[in-house]
Design an enzyme around this catalytic site. Structure first.
Site, PDB file in Angstrom:
ATOM      1  CE1 TYR A 129      11.502  31.693   2.014  1.00 14.96           C
ATOM      2  CE2 TYR A 129      11.964  29.352   1.947  1.00 14.96           C
ATOM      3  CZ  TYR A 129      11.572  30.511   1.311  1.00 14.96           C
ATOM      4  OH  TYR A 129      11.246  30.474  -0.002  1.00 14.96           O
ATOM      5  CE  LYS A 159      -0.230  -0.304   5.025  1.00 20.14           C
ATOM      6  NZ  LYS A 159      -1.014  -0.800   6.163  1.00 20.14           N
TER       7      LYS A 159
HETATM    8  C1  LIG Z   1      -0.251  -1.794   6.750  1.00 16.59           C
HETATM    9  C2  LIG Z   1      -0.774  -3.077   7.161  1.00 16.59           C
HETATM   10  C3  LIG Z   1       0.091  -4.161   7.334  1.00 16.59           C
HETATM   11  C4  LIG Z   1       1.590  -4.065   7.221  1.00 16.59           C
HETATM   12  O1  LIG Z   1       2.118  -3.417   8.340  1.00 16.59           O
HETATM   13  P1  LIG Z   1       3.685  -3.467   8.626  1.00 16.59           P
HETATM   14  O2  LIG Z   1       3.814  -2.970  10.009  1.00 16.59           O
HETATM   15  O3  LIG Z   1       4.317  -2.554   7.639  1.00 16.59           O
HETATM   16  O4  LIG Z   1       4.103  -4.865   8.440  1.00 16.59           O
HETATM   17  C5  LIG Z   1      -0.460  -5.384   7.623  1.00 16.59           C
HETATM   18  N1  LIG Z   1      -1.798  -5.523   7.768  1.00 16.59           N
HETATM   19  C6  LIG Z   1      -2.648  -4.491   7.629  1.00 16.59           C
HETATM   20  C7  LIG Z   1      -4.099  -4.730   7.804  1.00 16.59           C
HETATM   21  C8  LIG Z   1      -2.166  -3.232   7.328  1.00 16.59           C
HETATM   22  O5  LIG Z   1      -3.016  -2.206   7.217  1.00 16.59           O
END
Ligand SMILES: *Cc1c(COP(=O)(O)O)cnc(C)c1O
Length: 369
Positions: free
Chosen positions: A251, A33
């Site tokens: 800045y 994701k």
């Molecule tokens: C983002 C997510 C993961 C992965 O999380 P990590 O800590 O990066 O391994 C796994 N399961 C769900 C449901 C998630 O939203």
């Protein structure tokens, strides 16, 4: 390119093998994701697919369709719940969905689309999912309606924290999930995320792990021993000056520099994802030497003080390591999670994928995937 993320595909491949071991040979769902946490979802998916990963997790329908549009044909699960209006497209693109309550289950049943469903149970994350006590009737309903349930899963909220209380909490979550591990005829039973894989990899009868940030050799508490760091953010020296008088830098005039000091300007700023909180606190590395950031980080540039060791050596165009081995310390320094540093990398940051230490694929604004 002015600023780019170097992503070492050999290290990624190495990590996959190790994660397989850590998770006691369970199947790995790679969570890609948020553009694979900033690493570039399409390229990472293709690479992982070649390494034998056949199922991916993304957050939204659009993220999943992007992968399909770039010919990723492996299984894809949309993790972050569902909306009724997404179901037709989920079917058309051959995606798996997450169902988190009875209303959604009914919506899916009404559409009669035969979409593969993972049932999400809330064992303590407090975000989305069925109450554990409702799962039985959800499964009963699904059976009556002939729904295609291929997974049941839950999510851990503090698996990456090592304090006693968090460990106890994670154990409780795993305990609550145990009853669902006994359910038969469901293909995937999963609960472990990166922290879970690291600390509870031997976990019982689940048969799939959801591997996110661990793919890149890090997790919520730092670099992981035994895995390789995959990501480095690099940039270049843009400008160098030796001050002819005491001067204000950047800045807001928050930094004063003295006559005779050497200041270099680097082509990276907060619009690349290098956060403004690093103003006057962080550093970058040039020729192996840490150079402290002076003044506010600008949108596209920042200034650093050049220590005497490299004053003679430094030149325009020299490579700068903005975040590398120190990425975890950097996240601590400004009190954000390492996830935020990764996912904050912006579109204009080039992605340079290395194999055998040399660029293998280069993606940037003018040359895509
Ligand atoms: C983002 C997510 C993961 C992965 O999380 P990590 O800590 O990066 O391994 C796994 N399961 C769900 C449901 C998630 O939203």
């Amino acid at each position: 390119m002015r600023t780019w993320a170097e992503i070492d595909l050999d290290s990624l491949a190495y990590n996959i093998k190790k994660i397989k071991k850590l998770s006691h040979n369970k199947e790995i769902m790679a969570i890609i994701k948020a553009d694979a946490y900033g690493m570039g979802a399409v390229t990472i998916a293709r690479e992982l697919s070649n390494l034998g990963i056949n199922i991916f997790g993304v957050s939204s329908l659009e993220e999943a369709i992007e992968l399909r549009n770039y010919s990723v044909t492996d299984d894809i699960l949309i993790l972050a719940g569902m909306y009724e209006e997404e179901l037709e497209l989920a079917k058309r693109y051959n995606l798996q969905i997450t169902v988190t309550n009875f209303d959604q289950l009914e919506q899916v049943a009404q559409k009669d689309l035969d979409i593969p469903i993972h049932i999400k149970v809330d064992t303590g994350m407090g975000r989305v999912g069925f109450n554990p006590g409702d799962v039985k009737s959800a499964l009963k309903f699904a059976k009556e309606k002939n729904l295609n349930i291929i997974g049941i899963y839950s999510h851990l909220s503090v698996a990456d924290e090592s304090n006693e209380e968090s460990i106890e909490y994670t154990k409780k979550q795993l305990e609550k999930f145990k009853e669902f591990e006994k359910i038969e005829n469901i293909k995937y039973i999963h609960i472990l995320n990166s922290g879970g894989i690291l600390k509870f990899g031997e976990n019982r009868k689940d048969n799939l792990v959801r591997s996110g940030i661990i793919l890149y050799g890090v997790y919520g508490e730092g670099l992981i021993e035994g895995l390789k760091r995959v990501f480095t953010l690099k940039s270049k020296v843009l400008f160098i000056k030796t001050l002819e008088e005491d001067s204000d830098i950047s800045y807001g005039r928050t930094a004063k520099a003295k006559k005779g000091e050497m200041i270099a300007t680097i082509s990276v700023g907060y619009a690349d994802g290098f956060r403004r909180e690093f103003s006057n606190v962080g550093d970058v590395e040039i020729h192996g030497i840490k150079c402290p950031i002076v003044g506010k980080v600008c949108m596209d540039m920042l200034m650093v003080k050049i220590p005497k060791e490299i004053k003679e050596k430094i030149e325009i165009g020299d490579e700068v390591i903005v975040m590398g081995e120190d990425i975890f310390e950097k996240s601590k320094l400004i009190n954000i999670s390492i996830y935020e540093l990764f996912t904050g990398l912006s579109r204009r940051v080039g992605r340079v994928y290395l194999k055998h230490g040399v660029p293998h694929i280069v993606n940037n604004l003018i040359g895509k995937i």
